[in-house]
Design a protein around this motif. Structure first.
Motif, PDB file in Angstrom:
ATOM      1  N   ARG A 341     -18.032  55.093 -29.128  1.00  0.00           N
ATOM      2  CA  ARG A 341     -19.087  55.853 -29.808  1.00  0.00           C
ATOM      3  C   ARG A 341     -20.469  55.387 -29.355  1.00  0.00           C
ATOM      4  O   ARG A 341     -21.384  56.203 -29.197  1.00  0.00           O
ATOM      5  CB  ARG A 341     -18.947  55.699 -31.321  1.00  0.00           C
ATOM      6  N   ILE A 342     -20.616  54.081 -29.142  1.00  0.00           N
ATOM      7  CA  ILE A 342     -21.908  53.576 -28.678  1.00  0.00           C
ATOM      8  C   ILE A 342     -22.205  54.098 -27.275  1.00  0.00           C
ATOM      9  O   ILE A 342     -23.333  54.533 -26.982  1.00  0.00           O
ATOM     10  CB  ILE A 342     -21.907  52.029 -28.709  1.00  0.00           C
ATOM     11  N   ARG A 343     -21.197  54.082 -26.390  1.00  0.00           N
ATOM     12  CA  ARG A 343     -21.402  54.609 -25.035  1.00  0.00           C
ATOM     13  C   ARG A 343     -21.734  56.093 -25.060  1.00  0.00           C
ATOM     14  O   ARG A 343     -22.598  56.562 -24.308  1.00  0.00           O
ATOM     15  CB  ARG A 343     -20.154  54.352 -24.196  1.00  0.00           C
ATOM     16  N   ALA A 345     -23.189  57.700 -27.512  1.00  0.00           N
ATOM     17  CA  ALA A 345     -24.547  57.867 -28.037  1.00  0.00           C
ATOM     18  C   ALA A 345     -25.580  57.541 -26.966  1.00  0.00           C
ATOM     19  O   ALA A 345     -26.608  58.234 -26.845  1.00  0.00           O
ATOM     20  CB  ALA A 345     -24.744  56.974 -29.260  1.00  0.00           C
ATOM     21  N   ARG A 346     -25.329  56.506 -26.159  1.00  0.00           N
ATOM     22  CA  ARG A 346     -26.258  56.173 -25.080  1.00  0.00           C
ATOM     23  C   ARG A 346     -26.322  57.277 -24.048  1.00  0.00           C
ATOM     24  O   ARG A 346     -27.400  57.622 -23.547  1.00  0.00           O
ATOM     25  CB  ARG A 346     -25.828  54.867 -24.428  1.00  0.00           C
ATOM     26  N   SER A 347     -25.173  57.862 -23.708  1.00  0.00           N
ATOM     27  CA  SER A 347     -25.149  58.954 -22.730  1.00  0.00           C
ATOM     28  C   SER A 347     -25.911  60.154 -23.257  1.00  0.00           C
ATOM     29  O   SER A 347     -26.654  60.818 -22.511  1.00  0.00           O
ATOM     30  CB  SER A 347     -23.702  59.342 -22.411  1.00  0.00           C
ATOM     31  N   THR A 348     -25.751  60.426 -24.545  1.00  0.00           N
ATOM     32  CA  THR A 348     -26.470  61.559 -25.142  1.00  0.00           C
ATOM     33  C   THR A 348     -27.966  61.331 -25.118  1.00  0.00           C
ATOM     34  O   THR A 348     -28.747  62.235 -24.781  1.00  0.00           O
ATOM     35  CB  THR A 348     -25.990  61.777 -26.585  1.00  0.00           C
ATOM     36  N   ARG A 349     -28.389  60.103 -25.458  1.00  0.00           N
ATOM     37  CA  ARG A 349     -29.833  59.812 -25.438  1.00  0.00           C
ATOM     38  C   ARG A 349     -30.385  59.898 -24.015  1.00  0.00           C
ATOM     39  O   ARG A 349     -31.491  60.403 -23.800  1.00  0.00           O
ATOM     40  CB  ARG A 349     -30.087  58.420 -26.024  1.00  0.00           C
ATOM     41  N   SER A 350     -29.595  59.418 -23.049  1.00  0.00           N
ATOM     42  CA  SER A 350     -30.051  59.485 -21.653  1.00  0.00           C
ATOM     43  C   SER A 350     -30.182  60.928 -21.190  1.00  0.00           C
ATOM     44  O   SER A 350     -31.142  61.296 -20.508  1.00  0.00           O
ATOM     45  CB  SER A 350     -29.078  58.728 -20.747  1.00  0.00           C
TER      46      SER A 350
END
Length: 371
Positions: A341-343, A345-350
């Motif tokens: 989930r953290i990965r 979320a990071r991909s979505t923010r990027s």
């Protein structure tokens, strides 16, 4: 950049070995762990708590063979844990067997009982299967509490005979040996579960969990595969009962109650059902929290609170229930899926940040010449 990524992947793959080495040498450490443990890491009290955490982590991993791998919701798994516990104890007390022979006898009784009751329970599916396993577990719990022939000790249970146990497993000074036995049981359970899930039978279990009717259409008999999973999970639970007997020094009726199975269910859901490390993580955290929250509930800090706060906070089960509800709502899928989930979320923010990059005036975003 590629070398760095390769090193990181190798490090992620080798972390279980590093953790196992740390657990092996833990009894030799005097490292204080304030907040997590009452004493130094290698103290008898700390080793006892860690051993119980490892034991229940292994039990949850074995139970997940039914729930997460095969899709079988059993409410009677504690019956096989209690069978291994009581059968081993009674073999030493009544049959006067040495511990090693009694342990083999206890696990054999558990496997036989799981084969017998599983062959009956698996004749029905869905909620019917859950209710049948619950009925068998309740019958076993009542039998233990009724103390037939004075064998089970009723509500007080029965202590393990010290004269039948190896001297290396007796006394506070030998707590490290009991700890290593619990660690060995965990490693054995994880190895068996991994082997079973990776086998051809494990792939059939996955198919049964997803669509049992499709497995039947392919010409396979789900009943036999489910019975194998049921007996294997029961046998692992029985071995856990033997380890529990050593850690606690006796057999108690609480091990046979339906609450024990519900605790395993909570552990699996908390950590992440159907994952490799989730049930282990859930079992460790739930067991540790149960002991530590009990200390918190009895502390003077809670006793000095107003009654509206003191009453609920003085109940460890209330605190555990609140923790479980919070994890289910905040982390659906369990703690094991948190890194994914953290990965994500990071991909979505990027991706969002890349979409907000401003295009210079007069520039053509397609790379051609401006009109």
């Amino acid at each position: 950049m590629t070398n760095r990524s390769t090193i990181r992947r190798r490090g992620l793959r080798s972390w279980p070995i590093a953790l196992l080495i740390l657990l092996l040498v833990a009894p030799y450490s005097a490292l204080p762990v304030p907040g997590l443990l009452d004493g130094p890491l290698g103290s008898p009290g700390s080793l006892q708590l860690i051993a119980l955490c490892l034991l229940y982590g292994a039990l949850a991993s074995g139970y997940d063979l039914l729930l997460g791998r095969t899709g079988l919701l059993s409410f009677g798994h504690a019956l096989y844990f209690a069978t291994g516990l009581y059968a081993t104890d009674l073999a030493m007390l009544e049959l006067r067997l040495p511990f090693a022979a009694a342990a083999v006898f206890g696990v054999a009784c558990t496997v036989a009982l799981a084969l017998l009751l599983g062959s009956v329970s698996l004749r029905v599916t869905g909620i019917g299967f859950s209710m049948v396993t619950l009925a068998f577990a309740q019958a076993g719990s009542i039998l233990v509490q009724r103390n037939p022939g004075g064998l089970t000790g009723g509500e007080e249970g029965r202590s393990a005979p010290a004269d039948r146990l190896p001297a290396a497993l007796l006394g506070i000074e030998n707590t490290a040996n009991l700890y290593w036995i619990a660690l060995a049981y965990l490693v054995l359970t994880l190895a068996v579960v991994h082997w079973a899930v990776s086998s051809p039978a494990g792939r059939v279990w996955e198919g049964i969990r997803e669509n049992e009717r499709r497995v039947e259409v392919l010409g396979l008999r789900p009943y036999g595969y489910k019975l194998v999973a049921f007996v294997l999970a029961g046998g692992l639970a029985g071995a856990g009962g033997v380890v529990y007997l050593l850690l606690t020094g006796g057999a108690t009726p609480q091990a046979a109650t339906s609450d024990a199975t519900l605790s395993l269910l909570v552990m699996v859901v908390l950590g992440g059902s159907g994952t490799r490390w989730g049930p282990l993580l859930g079992g460790v955290i739930y067991t540790w929290a149960g002991h530590r929250l009990g200390d918190l509930a009895n502390s003077t800090a809670v006793a000095d609170l107003p009654a509206i706060l003191r009453v609920p906070l003085s109940q460890p089960l209330f605190l555990l229930g609140g923790l479980f509800v919070a994890v289910v709502y905040v982390l659906p899928g369990g703690l094991a899926r948190l890194p994914a989930r953290i990965r994500a979320a990071r991909s979505t923010r990027s991706a969002r940040a890349a979409g907000r990059v401003a295009v210079p005036p007069g520039a053509n975003p397609t790379g051609g010449s401006p009109a």
